[in-house]
Design a protein around this motif. Sequence first.
Motif, mmCIF file in Angstrom:
data_model
loop_
_atom_site.group_PDB
_atom_site.id
_atom_site.type_symbol
_atom_site.label_atom_id
_atom_site.label_comp_id
_atom_site.label_asym_id
_atom_site.label_seq_id
_atom_site.Cartn_x
_atom_site.Cartn_y
_atom_site.Cartn_z
ATOM 1 N N GLY A 241 7.177 -69.295 27.100
ATOM 2 C CA GLY A 241 6.559 -70.478 26.719
ATOM 3 C C GLY A 241 5.791 -70.818 25.498
ATOM 4 N N LEU A 242 5.725 -69.576 24.764
ATOM 5 C CA LEU A 242 4.860 -69.757 23.437
ATOM 6 C C LEU A 242 6.056 -69.837 22.127
ATOM 7 N N PRO A 243 6.270 -70.993 21.855
ATOM 8 C CA PRO A 243 7.375 -71.038 20.526
ATOM 9 C C PRO A 243 6.746 -70.114 19.245
ATOM 10 N N VAL A 244 7.432 -69.237 18.890
ATOM 11 C CA VAL A 244 7.190 -68.210 17.729
ATOM 12 C C VAL A 244 8.274 -68.537 16.549
ATOM 13 N N GLU A 245 7.566 -68.897 15.486
ATOM 14 C CA GLU A 245 8.269 -68.844 13.972
ATOM 15 C C GLU A 245 7.935 -67.650 13.285
ATOM 16 N N VAL A 246 9.111 -66.594 12.728
ATOM 17 C CA VAL A 246 8.793 -65.628 11.916
ATOM 18 C C VAL A 246 9.382 -65.781 10.621
ATOM 19 N N ARG A 247 8.481 -65.295 9.558
ATOM 20 C CA ARG A 247 8.767 -65.479 8.401
ATOM 21 C C ARG A 247 8.693 -64.091 7.556
ATOM 22 N N MET A 248 9.685 -63.688 6.868
ATOM 23 C CA MET A 248 9.636 -62.267 6.320
ATOM 24 C C MET A 248 9.740 -62.522 4.460
ATOM 25 N N SER A 249 8.945 -61.883 3.789
ATOM 26 C CA SER A 249 8.957 -62.092 2.359
ATOM 27 C C SER A 249 8.830 -60.706 1.811
ATOM 28 N N GLY A 250 9.202 -60.767 0.551
ATOM 29 C CA GLY A 250 9.522 -59.612 -0.039
ATOM 30 C C GLY A 250 10.635 -58.805 0.338
ATOM 31 N N GLU A 251 10.946 -57.708 -0.446
ATOM 32 C CA GLU A 251 12.333 -57.011 -0.212
ATOM 33 C C GLU A 251 12.130 -56.096 1.019
ATOM 34 N N PRO A 252 12.772 -56.302 2.096
ATOM 35 C CA PRO A 252 12.710 -55.273 3.138
ATOM 36 C C PRO A 252 13.255 -53.924 2.993
ATOM 37 N N ARG A 253 12.546 -52.749 3.387
ATOM 38 C CA ARG A 253 12.963 -51.467 2.898
ATOM 39 C C ARG A 253 12.597 -50.621 4.026
ATOM 40 N N PRO A 254 13.112 -49.590 4.313
ATOM 41 C CA PRO A 254 12.742 -48.449 5.317
ATOM 42 C C PRO A 254 11.407 -48.218 5.285
ATOM 43 N N LEU A 255 10.623 -48.014 6.462
ATOM 44 C CA LEU A 255 9.410 -47.748 6.667
ATOM 45 C C LEU A 255 9.197 -46.553 7.240
ATOM 46 N N PRO A 256 8.073 -45.557 6.886
ATOM 47 C CA PRO A 256 7.858 -44.435 7.743
ATOM 48 C C PRO A 256 7.743 -45.026 9.354
ATOM 49 N N GLN A 257 8.224 -44.173 10.336
ATOM 50 C CA GLN A 257 8.051 -44.583 11.571
ATOM 51 C C GLN A 257 6.868 -44.833 11.935
ATOM 52 N N GLY A 258 5.609 -44.198 11.467
ATOM 53 C CA GLY A 258 4.342 -44.540 12.425
ATOM 54 C C GLY A 258 3.973 -45.893 11.937
ATOM 55 N N ILE A 259 4.104 -46.126 10.758
ATOM 56 C CA ILE A 259 3.864 -47.472 10.115
ATOM 57 C C ILE A 259 4.589 -48.551 10.848
ATOM 58 N N ASP A 260 5.938 -48.389 10.784
ATOM 59 C CA ASP A 260 6.941 -49.349 11.679
ATOM 60 C C ASP A 260 6.601 -49.633 13.088
ATOM 61 N N VAL A 261 6.318 -48.610 13.669
ATOM 62 C CA VAL A 261 5.766 -48.658 15.027
ATOM 63 C C VAL A 261 4.462 -49.360 14.977
ATOM 64 N N THR A 262 3.442 -49.102 14.229
ATOM 65 C CA THR A 262 2.301 -49.743 14.132
ATOM 66 C C THR A 262 2.290 -51.334 13.930
ATOM 67 N N ALA A 263 3.198 -51.626 12.767
ATOM 68 C CA ALA A 263 3.225 -53.198 12.315
ATOM 69 C C ALA A 263 4.261 -53.722 14.011
ATOM 70 N N TYR A 264 4.939 -53.100 14.403
ATOM 71 C CA TYR A 264 5.381 -53.926 15.754
ATOM 72 C C TYR A 264 4.268 -54.202 16.859
ATOM 73 N N ARG A 265 3.454 -53.056 16.997
ATOM 74 C CA ARG A 265 2.557 -53.220 18.100
ATOM 75 C C ARG A 265 1.460 -54.344 17.661
ATOM 76 N N ILE A 266 1.122 -54.520 16.332
ATOM 77 C CA ILE A 266 0.169 -55.503 15.911
ATOM 78 C C ILE A 266 0.985 -56.898 16.310
ATOM 79 N N VAL A 267 2.075 -57.100 15.987
ATOM 80 C CA VAL A 267 2.728 -58.369 16.264
ATOM 81 C C VAL A 267 2.728 -58.503 17.722
#
Length: 286
Positions: A166-192
């Motif tokens: 029930g909550l519409p979500v719009e996602v925007r990505m900017s910059g050049e995506p690149r592989p992230l360290p696993q810990g940072i990748d997990v942290t970013a996901y948990r923030i969202v």
Amino acid sequence: MWNGETNALIAALGVACAAVVWLAAALWRMRRRWQAAVGERGWLLERERESAAQAAIAAERDRIARELHDIVSHNVSLMVVQAGAAREVLGTMPDEAASALRAVEDAGRGAMTDLRHLLGLLAPSPSGEDAEYEEGGDDVGSPVELAPQPGLDRLGSLVDRISFAGLPVEVRMSGEPRPLPQGIDVTAYRIVQEALTNALRHGDGGKAEVTVRYADHALRVEVLNTGPSVLTGEPRPRTAPRQRQGAGRGLLGLRERVAVYGGDLDARRRLGGGYRVRARIPLNRP
């Protein structure tokens, strides 16, 4: 003449004996001091070892608490929202109610799977495999392969679940995506995940916007959701018991996660309405 030499010899022998006794006493005192120093050093090392073990236990407990919160809070929030929606339309729109109940079932299964994986890591079976119960029964079925923790590559499925709830979500990505360290990748996901879950649980309708920016030296994540303005909007209804759920553990855990990588996280209510969660995580930290 002979008596004089004898007396001198006896005196020298007495001095030698006294020196030996003094040296023996000095050696005994030195040995006692050395034993005391070794004992004190061993005691200090034992205390340091106990302190390090207690600190490691406390850190592991905090990590487990964060993981349990991320798993339980997100999935249970989805289940509560979907169950409420099903109850509202059960009599008038049975198809929509059935869809909502299927979403509740999927969220429950996802939570149980994640919990089994986490508990399997804490107390693995003798074979080292994580077993899952068979659907519709209590018997242990085939082992389940442990999946890695989620990262930004699973952002799409997270957004789909939140949008369906029930909550519409719009996602925007900017910059050049690149592989992230696993810990940072997990942290970013948990923030969202935490920000969208809170927006779904406490929001008053509206929508949410997720922005992920790959900068040169940092990853920036921002989640905005709309809501009544604190300046011109009508006051929100007071739902104190609901607002106390979680007691801020989620945001506190996120700040700790981000701080590990030298980043910072800011979460606050927006003057124009809604809430904002913004994080910056350095990518070039050694």
